[in-house]
Scaffold this active site. Structure first.
Site, PDB file in Angstrom:
ATOM      1  N   HIS A  61     -38.589  73.871  -6.639  1.00 18.46           N
ATOM      2  CA  HIS A  61     -38.706  72.531  -6.831  1.00 18.46           C
ATOM      3  C   HIS A  61     -37.063  71.943  -6.187  1.00 18.46           C
ATOM      4  CE1 HIS A  61     -40.558  73.558 -10.379  1.00 18.46           C
ATOM      5  NE2 HIS A  61     -41.193  72.889  -9.980  1.00 18.46           N
ATOM      6  N   ARG A  90     -47.586  75.976  -1.765  1.00 14.55           N
ATOM      7  CA  ARG A  90     -47.037  76.695  -1.557  1.00 14.55           C
ATOM      8  C   ARG A  90     -48.043  77.633  -0.714  1.00 14.55           C
ATOM      9  NH1 ARG A  90     -45.864  77.043  -8.171  1.00 14.55           N
ATOM     10  NH2 ARG A  90     -47.515  75.702  -7.826  1.00 14.55           N
ATOM     11  N   LYS A 131     -50.394  69.375 -23.548  1.00 14.57           N
ATOM     12  CA  LYS A 131     -49.470  70.999 -23.189  1.00 14.57           C
ATOM     13  C   LYS A 131     -48.099  70.603 -24.102  1.00 14.57           C
ATOM     14  CE  LYS A 131     -51.031  71.726 -19.033  1.00 14.57           C
ATOM     15  NZ  LYS A 131     -50.304  72.435 -17.652  1.00 14.57           N
ATOM     16  N   SER A 191     -42.873  78.151 -11.813  1.00 20.14           N
ATOM     17  CA  SER A 191     -42.523  77.863 -13.336  1.00 20.14           C
ATOM     18  C   SER A 191     -42.772  78.573 -14.236  1.00 20.14           C
ATOM     19  CB  SER A 191     -42.194  76.456 -14.041  1.00 20.14           C
ATOM     20  OG  SER A 191     -41.810  75.453 -13.073  1.00 20.14           O
TER      21      SER A 191
HETATM   22  P1  ADP Z   1     -47.397  70.765 -11.765  1.00 24.51           P
HETATM   23  O1  ADP Z   1     -47.412  70.536 -13.178  1.00 24.51           O
HETATM   24  O2  ADP Z   1     -47.371  68.429 -11.152  1.00 24.51           O
HETATM   25  O3  ADP Z   1     -48.316  71.283 -11.289  1.00 24.51           O
HETATM   26  P2  ADP Z   1     -45.116  71.746 -11.448  1.00 24.51           P
HETATM   27  O4  ADP Z   1     -43.648  71.652 -12.184  1.00 24.51           O
HETATM   28  O5  ADP Z   1     -45.640  72.889 -11.638  1.00 24.51           O
HETATM   29  O6  ADP Z   1     -45.617  70.393 -11.831  1.00 24.51           O
HETATM   30  O7  ADP Z   1     -44.590  71.486  -9.356  1.00 24.51           O
HETATM   31  C1  ADP Z   1     -45.195  70.509  -9.207  1.00 24.51           C
HETATM   32  C2  ADP Z   1     -44.839  70.576  -7.735  1.00 24.51           C
HETATM   33  O8  ADP Z   1     -43.606  71.044  -7.279  1.00 24.51           O
HETATM   34  C3  ADP Z   1     -46.532  70.411  -7.276  1.00 24.51           C
HETATM   35  O9  ADP Z   1     -46.401  69.543  -6.528  1.00 24.51           O
HETATM   36  C4  ADP Z   1     -46.137  71.970  -6.645  1.00 24.51           C
HETATM   37  O10 ADP Z   1     -46.672  72.580  -5.636  1.00 24.51           O
HETATM   38  C5  ADP Z   1     -44.476  72.172  -6.383  1.00 24.51           C
HETATM   39  N1  ADP Z   1     -44.367  73.008  -6.376  1.00 24.51           N
HETATM   40  C6  ADP Z   1     -43.500  74.175  -8.017  1.00 24.51           C
HETATM   41  N2  ADP Z   1     -43.289  74.936  -7.155  1.00 24.51           N
HETATM   42  C7  ADP Z   1     -42.729  75.333  -6.112  1.00 24.51           C
HETATM   43  C8  ADP Z   1     -42.207  75.980  -5.117  1.00 24.51           C
HETATM   44  N3  ADP Z   1     -41.905  77.179  -6.033  1.00 24.51           N
HETATM   45  N4  ADP Z   1     -41.931  75.710  -3.744  1.00 24.51           N
HETATM   46  C9  ADP Z   1     -42.494  75.035  -3.133  1.00 24.51           C
HETATM   47  N5  ADP Z   1     -43.450  73.790  -4.486  1.00 24.51           N
HETATM   48  C10 ADP Z   1     -43.072  74.151  -5.434  1.00 24.51           C
END
Ligand code: ADP
Length: 163
Positions: free
Chosen positions: A21, A94, A45, A133
């Site tokens: 992130h 990803r 959630k 996450s």
């Molecule tokens: P959500 O629950 O909205 O998917 P996340 O916090 O999991 O929220 O992710 C937010 C954004 O960040 C999403 O677009 C996700 O694809 C991107 N993201 C999460 N981890 C990575 C990573 N390791 N590399 C690039 N983008 C990421």
């Protein structure tokens, strides 16, 4: 609100925020005049970290960026975009598995916002391609090492949650 300002919104759960992130925040902040990182308050959630905790962590980790602000939102992203005066959503990609969901969300948001909201994608830095996450939460839960996945303060707080 100044119309010439290029403003982007990076929404997500950030539960917890990872180096993946933070890499997207870093790259997006160099493209937009203003970047709003928006923590989703998803009432459906039960998160590991409260919205307040996630907002505070993100504030701390982005304090050196002049053009990054942290906010939270609930409800529809397109409604948050309207309230905040943003027309561009930032998301990260990803793997192919992200693509299908992200494409669907981007198109849905475009439809809901009457084509006023577009989504741009940053491809993950290869170093963080595997990072999510949920993996961080799982590894921490079982006592594994997460210090390569998240900054020190996040690792500490995550371990505390499982103690
Ligand atoms: P959500 O629950 O909205 O998917 P996340 O916090 O999991 O929220 O992710 C937010 C954004 O960040 C999403 O677009 C996700 O694809 C991107 N993201 C999460 N981890 C990575 C990573 N390791 N590399 C690039 N983008 C990421």
């Amino acid at each position: 609100m100044d119309k010439n300002i290029k403003r982007g919104i990076y929404p997500g759960s950030f539960d917890p925020v990872t180096y993946g992130h933070l890499d997207i925040i870093n790259r997006a902040s160099s493209i937009f005049d203003e970047l709003i990182v928006a923590v989703l308050d998803n009432k459906l959630k039960t998160p590991l970290f409260s919205v307040e905790e996630r907002v505070n962590i993100l504030k701390e980790l982005t304090k050196d960026y002049d053009n990054v602000t942290i906010a939270s939102y609930d409800g529809l992203l397109v409604d948050a975009c309207e309230k905040m005066g943003v027309h561009v959503v930032v998301r990260g990609l990803r793997a192919v598995t992200d693509f299908e969901y992200e494409l669907q969300m981007a198109q849905t948001n475009r439809k809901l916002a009457d084509s006023k909201v577009d989504t741009i994608f940053f491809t993950t830095d290869i170093r963080y391609a595997y990072l999510s996450s949920s993996t961080v939460r799982e590894v921490a839960y079982f006592g594994g090492d997460i210090t390569e996945f998240v900054p020190g303060i996040v690792a500490e707080m995550t371990y505390k949650k499982f103690n």
